[in-house]
Scaffold this motif. Structure first.
Motif, PDB file in Angstrom:
ATOM      1  N   GLN A 239       5.408  -4.269  -2.411  1.00 27.12           N
ATOM      2  CA  GLN A 239       4.243  -4.212  -3.302  1.00 27.12           C
ATOM      3  C   GLN A 239       2.935  -4.058  -2.548  1.00 27.12           C
ATOM      4  O   GLN A 239       1.956  -3.543  -3.094  1.00 27.12           O
ATOM      5  CB  GLN A 239       4.192  -5.477  -4.179  1.00 27.12           C
ATOM      6  CG  GLN A 239       5.361  -5.627  -5.141  1.00 27.12           C
ATOM      7  CD  GLN A 239       5.421  -4.507  -6.157  1.00 27.12           C
ATOM      8  OE1 GLN A 239       4.398  -3.949  -6.548  1.00 27.12           O
ATOM      9  NE2 GLN A 239       6.623  -4.158  -6.592  1.00 27.12           N
ATOM     10  N   ASN A 240       2.910  -4.469  -1.276  1.00 26.69           N
ATOM     11  CA  ASN A 240       1.681  -4.378  -0.484  1.00 26.69           C
ATOM     12  C   ASN A 240       1.581  -3.118   0.353  1.00 26.69           C
ATOM     13  O   ASN A 240       0.574  -2.928   1.060  1.00 26.69           O
ATOM     14  CB  ASN A 240       1.539  -5.618   0.418  1.00 26.69           C
ATOM     15  CG  ASN A 240       1.059  -6.829  -0.362  1.00 26.69           C
ATOM     16  OD1 ASN A 240       0.064  -6.766  -1.065  1.00 26.69           O
ATOM     17  ND2 ASN A 240       1.788  -7.923  -0.251  1.00 26.69           N
ATOM     18  N   ARG A 245       0.474   0.233  -3.754  1.00 22.65           N
ATOM     19  CA  ARG A 245      -0.742  -0.330  -4.352  1.00 22.65           C
ATOM     20  C   ARG A 245      -1.590   0.748  -5.025  1.00 22.65           C
ATOM     21  O   ARG A 245      -2.155   0.521  -6.099  1.00 22.65           O
ATOM     22  CB  ARG A 245      -1.587  -1.035  -3.282  1.00 22.65           C
ATOM     23  CG  ARG A 245      -1.010  -2.332  -2.765  1.00 22.65           C
ATOM     24  CD  ARG A 245      -2.108  -3.169  -2.099  1.00 22.65           C
ATOM     25  NE  ARG A 245      -3.000  -2.365  -1.262  1.00 22.65           N
ATOM     26  CZ  ARG A 245      -2.820  -2.137   0.021  1.00 22.65           C
ATOM     27  NH1 ARG A 245      -1.749  -2.635   0.643  1.00 22.65           N
ATOM     28  NH2 ARG A 245      -3.684  -1.416   0.713  1.00 22.65           N
TER      29      ARG A 245
END
Length: 284
Positions: A239-240, A245
Motif C-alpha cells: 500500500q505504501n 498510493r
C-alpha cells in the motif's frame, strides 16, 4: 478500448485449423501451432493452459496429456502421434518420449541468443516441421504489423513501466531483459524501470521491498494466486509503494510470459488498452 483499431484477435488467430498428428507438452509450442492453423492431438495441462495462456483457445478435440513434467505416456502412445514437440525445459523426458515418436526440441529462452530472435527462429522452424512455412512468415509479418499499429495508439509521455506477476503476497516476478514482455516494450518504444539482471527466462524473483524506490507505472499481470488480492489490501508495504498510493497501477488478464508471437501480440493489445484507460481516467 482499442480493439476496433488494432488487428482483431479473430484475424490474428484463425477460427478453423487443420488437425495434425502432433503432440506437445509445451504451451508456447501449442499456441504457436494454433496460430499456424494447426490443431495438435494433445497438449499437457489444458486447464492450466486456459488459466495462463488463454488465447488462442484449444479446441475440445485436443487431448489433455497430464502434467507437463509427468505426462501420461500410455495415453500419449495411444494417440500414435507422428511427432512430439518439446522445449529444453522437458529435456529429461526426451529418451522416454522418443520411444513413442520422433522428438524435436524447440528452444527460445534457454538459448544464448536474443529471445526475440529465438522466437522468430522457432516460429520458422515450427512452420517447416508442420509444412506451413508460409503461415510462419505470415505470423511474423502480421505480428510486426500489429506491434507497429499498437505503438501508434499509445498515449504520449508515458513513464517507465514495472511489469510484475505475483508468486505470493510478498514476492513477485519482475520482468526485464530477455523476457517476452521486454521484447514487446522495445517494439512499442516503452521504457522498462527494471534494470537489474534477470535469469534466462527474463525475470527476477524479488520481495516487494525491491520495488519501493522505483518511480514507475506498475503493471500487474494475472492470474493472482488464491488469497493474494485480499492480503495485498492489508499489506502496508504494498500500500505504501508510490505507484499504488498514486493509483499508477494497471492489471492485465493472463498473458503467457514465456510465450511466443501469439502471446506477444496479446500482451501488446492488452497493455496498450490498459495504459490508454489509465490516461483517460487521469484526464477526466
Amino acid at each position: 478500448m482499442i480493439g476496433t483499431t488494432l488487428l482483431s484477435l479473430a484475424t490474428i488467430f484463425p477460427a478453423q485449423a487443420a488437425d495434425s498428428r502432433i503432440v506437445t507438452l509445451d504451451w508456447t509450442v501449442a499456441e504457436t501451432l494454433l496460430a499456424l492453423d494447426v490443431v495438435p492431438q494433445g497438449v499437457a495441462q489444458i486447464d492450466a493452459y486456459r488459466d495462463w495462456v488463454g488465447t488462442p483457445a484449444l479446441p475440445p478435440s485436443v487431448m489433455d496429456l497430464g502434467l507437463r513434467a509427468q505426462p501420461n505416456l500410455e495415453l500419449l502412445a495411444s494417440l500414435d502421434p507422428a511427432h512430439i514437440l518439446i522445449t529444453p525445459l522437458f529435456a529429461a523426458l526426451e529418451s522416454r518420449l522418443s520411444r513413442i515418436a520422433p522428438v524435436t526440441t524447440l528452444g527460445i529462452y534457454a538459448s544464448g541468443d536474443d529471445p526475440w530472435s529465438g522466437m522468430l527462429a522457432a516460429t520458422r522452424e515450427l512452420g517447416e516441421l508442420v509444412d506451413r512455412p508460409e503461415a510462419a512468415e505470415r505470423l511474423i509479418k502480421t505480428t510486426n504489423a500489429h506491434l507497429a499499429k499498437a505503438k501508434r495508439h499509445l498515449p504520449e509521455n508515458l513513464p517507465p513501466l514495472l511489469l510484475v506477476q505475483f508468486m505470493d503476497a510478498r514476492h513477485v516476478r519482475v520482468f526485464g531483459d530477455r523476457s517476452l514482455y521486454q521484447g514487446v516494450l522495445a517494439h512499442l518504444g516503452l521504457d522498462n524501470a527494471w534494470k537489474r539482471p534477470t535469469n534466462a527466462y527474463g525475470f527476477s524473483l524479488v520481495g516487494l521491498e525491491a520495488l519501493a524506490n522505483l518511480d514507475a507505472h506498475l503493471v500487474v499481470v494475472e492470474p493472482l494466486p488464491v488469497g493474494v488480492e485480499t492480503q495485498l489490501n492489508e499489506n502496508g508495504l504494498w500500500q505504501n509503494l508510490s505507484a499504488v498510493r498514486e493509483q499508477r497501477v494497471s492489471t492485465l488478464p493472463p498473458v503467457w510470459s514465456f510465450g511466443g508471437l501469439p502471446s506477444a501480440r496479446r500482451f501488446a493489445t492488452l497493455l496498450v488498452e490498459a495504459l490508454t484507460r489509465t490516461e483517460r481516467a487521469a484526464d477526466a
